[in-house]
Design an enzyme around this catalytic site. Sequence first.
Site, PDB file in Angstrom:
ATOM      1  N   THR A 170      48.272  18.334  -2.917  1.00 56.20           N
ATOM      2  CA  THR A 170      48.429  18.028  -4.333  1.00 56.20           C
ATOM      3  C   THR A 170      47.065  17.773  -4.969  1.00 56.20           C
ATOM      4  O   THR A 170      46.950  17.147  -5.995  1.00 56.20           O
ATOM      5  CB  THR A 170      49.451  16.875  -4.493  1.00 56.20           C
ATOM      6  OG1 THR A 170      50.705  17.348  -3.987  1.00 56.20           O
ATOM      7  CG2 THR A 170      49.687  16.459  -5.915  1.00 56.20           C
ATOM      8  N   HIS A 171      46.023  18.268  -4.333  1.00 56.82           N
ATOM      9  CA  HIS A 171      44.671  18.057  -4.848  1.00 56.82           C
ATOM     10  C   HIS A 171      44.222  19.217  -5.727  1.00 56.82           C
ATOM     11  O   HIS A 171      43.207  19.848  -5.456  1.00 56.82           O
ATOM     12  CB  HIS A 171      43.693  17.839  -3.686  1.00 56.82           C
ATOM     13  CG  HIS A 171      44.139  16.763  -2.737  1.00 56.82           C
ATOM     14  ND1 HIS A 171      43.691  16.651  -1.446  1.00 56.82           N
ATOM     15  CD2 HIS A 171      45.005  15.738  -2.910  1.00 56.82           C
ATOM     16  CE1 HIS A 171      44.262  15.602  -0.856  1.00 56.82           C
ATOM     17  NE2 HIS A 171      45.069  15.039  -1.723  1.00 56.82           N
ATOM     18  N   ASN A 172      44.970  19.490  -6.777  1.00 58.11           N
ATOM     19  CA  ASN A 172      44.559  20.487  -7.753  1.00 58.11           C
ATOM     20  C   ASN A 172      43.425  19.885  -8.585  1.00 58.11           C
ATOM     21  O   ASN A 172      43.451  18.696  -8.875  1.00 58.11           O
ATOM     22  CB  ASN A 172      45.726  20.830  -8.695  1.00 58.11           C
ATOM     23  CG  ASN A 172      47.056  20.932  -7.977  1.00 58.11           C
ATOM     24  OD1 ASN A 172      47.606  19.929  -7.553  1.00 58.11           O
ATOM     25  ND2 ASN A 172      47.557  22.128  -7.823  1.00 58.11           N
TER      26      ASN A 172
END
Lengths: 573, 259
Positions: free
Chosen positions: A502-504
């Site tokens: 979820t590290h956009n």
Amino acid sequence: MANKLPKVPVVIVGMGWVGGIIAAELTKAGHHVVGLERGKSRSTQDYYHVHDELRYASRYELMQDLSKETVTFRNTEKMRALPMRSYGSFLMGDGVGGAGVHWNGQYYRFLPYDFQIRTMTEERYGKNKIPKDMPLRDWGITYDELEPYFVKYEQMSGISGPQELPDHVGKMSKPFATPPMKTSPGMKLFTDAATKLGYHPYIIPSANLSQDYANPDGIERAACQYCGYCERFGCEYGAKADPVVTVLPVAQKSGKFELRTHANVTGIVHDGKKATAVQYVNTLTGEQFEQPADVVVLASYVFSNVRLLLMSKLGKPYNPKDDTGSIGRNYAYQVNGASTSAYYEDRQFNMAMGAGALGSSLDDFNGDNFDHGDLKFLHGANIRFTQTGLRPIQYQPSLPGKPKWGGEFKQSTLHNANRILGVSGQGASMPNRYHYLDLDPEYKDSLGLPLIRLTFDFMEQDVELVKFIAGKTKEIADQMGATRTEMNDVIKQYNIVPYQSTHNTGGTIMGSDPATSVVNSYLQMWDAENVFICGASNFPHNSGYNPTATVGALAYRTAEGIEKYIQKGGSLV
Amino acid sequence: MTKQSPQQPKDESRRKFLKYSGTALGGVVVGGVIGGIIGTNRSKSGPEGAVPPEATETPQSPQSQDYNQALMFFSQGQFQTVEAAAERIFPKDDNGPGAKELGVAFFIDHQMAGAYGFNAREYMTPPFYKAEATQGYQLTFKRRDLLALGLDSLNEYSQDKHQNTFAKISPEQQDEVLTAFEKDEVNLKGVPGLAFFTILRNLTLEGVYADPLYGGNKNMAGWKMRNYPGNQMSYLDLIEKEEFIQMEPLSLHDHLQLS
């Protein structure tokens, strides 16, 4: 028509980590703040029955409702973007606390190299080292300048970590707030193996408290119980730092903070130079409001920051064709996939136990801590063993190439459930000229507004990085006394279906050049001086780390910038 | 391998729990489990009272009716088909019960009757285009329709190949049929075989391992086979232990306290 409300000094869009930190800091300083959150309110009492893998992990209880809003995706501009209809690759937060409620709590300050990546890469390897289509940028702020803000976040959230870190990560002016987490047998095996190889492992700094802690704001929280339910879950103990148990109570106690939930912001009203208000819809009643404000803060993680600017026609949208404009550029992600599994036939580990940030890691192959002269990629990965608590629905350890169902599958997954330790790399993601965010021309959200469109793929850089880092994970795993090890060193085309990270990052990047960045080093918008935008959307690239430490530090920096702006009565700070 | 620590008095466990949960701290405790959850079935097991594992047992208990075992969505025929298919995906063996005994088919039925079956929290807005493999599920079907039609096509394919419905052919034949779906070789009633197979497999594994409150994982037997301890509140005193610790699992039911 919209209900026009009385003007307020500061309105914040999004009540996650960034919104919470800024609300706390500004209200402590005496400013009135209104916080708008599209989701519902949350408290630790909501999590008494949180140990429910189906509801929270498989059915995404705490995440954004995709029936109302999602993203569209394509690998390249040649493809038609299609909506992400169900969750996969990444999970978007929703509600008070945002994704800060269901994170793992792994806390890494980005490296000094990250903030000056272009300059330092050119200095060491020459200009030709950076590929033509890789818009690598310095961040417009150095590690040393950001350092005091990391300290603020660490003291507020009670980060638990080692007294000393290896020399090749950024220096700390103040030790972590609490001692490191406990050491599990798997961590010991990883640490011993890495040390034997001459590497520099350390216990992962953690936002899950190693002991009871009272922070400088007087907030007291209890120690982590290693229950194994962090990522995708809220913490019923309040042991995992999240905005709801740290910064929001401080804002609320000030008497100067008003939190409005179910308030979905749909636009920024502006005259091309300054914002005058935000528009929002009450998602329960459908009523529309206009909230005038002196200062507007966009505080969502990535996608909503970019989407709101584009929908509001504020700032110049990025155009990859002629490489102009800035809103939406430098979308990056995380390059995972390099890993080695160590199988132990002769022993089992207590893999159900753990904490989101329990583990050990090393940075010998992260950033520019190793020579890239002969390598076909830049940056690297944090290599780690983590013990986050393996849960039985999501974790199905069948062997590669073996059946995914049936008797052999059952036997294998039962046998291996507690016999595998994984060593993996969390790889950095470099920007590419053709990776960006814009508005989808076709698909709309439940209010009829365009979805954000994501154009992204893995490149040669990523393939090479994964191959190299995988070799290192194997080298370490081979020293861990396992019966056998199996390496994965292949990364293929980016696929939005399997969960990855979820590290956009990116889309409203910071920098020192108004032509190619959206905000300055105080996260103030070049094109609208009373608009501050903060989130991982500010990152011009993504490091080999989890983003929250750096997002948290930037949030403190933003709060300071807003204060300066208010005191000066205008102009860029 | 098995670690058994001595049973300790409940009071001690309660005191420790209060301490860990922050309730015994001074000042304002913002986080922390307080109120309802304290004083639940802590004496049963957990860190202070890990009990030896029971031998894998047959979960069927004739003592009381399980009124939860009735159908919300499937017809009885569909139920039999899905139960037979789930059993092949997670069969009974020497390790313990298969999907059938674990109540997986009831789990799937109940899931299809609710929000998940209706794709309630997913983006189902048209238009629908053919997707690249990297873009994910783009079918107009809701899950419940995909499953019901998929079960029909499972039967149709079985009839065609083995002259009987899926539930009535041999386990070997059932595996053959399922494999054809998994390989995406079947496309009947507009249902892509692989899409149906994938959802059937995932639902089966969820039914084996989800908390028993959802109707599967009967008597926590799915967890017991895997030595998964379920819903424990704390491993603080165990996380550093070298030896593998088996304990009787706890479910969410064990943590419910309403009075």
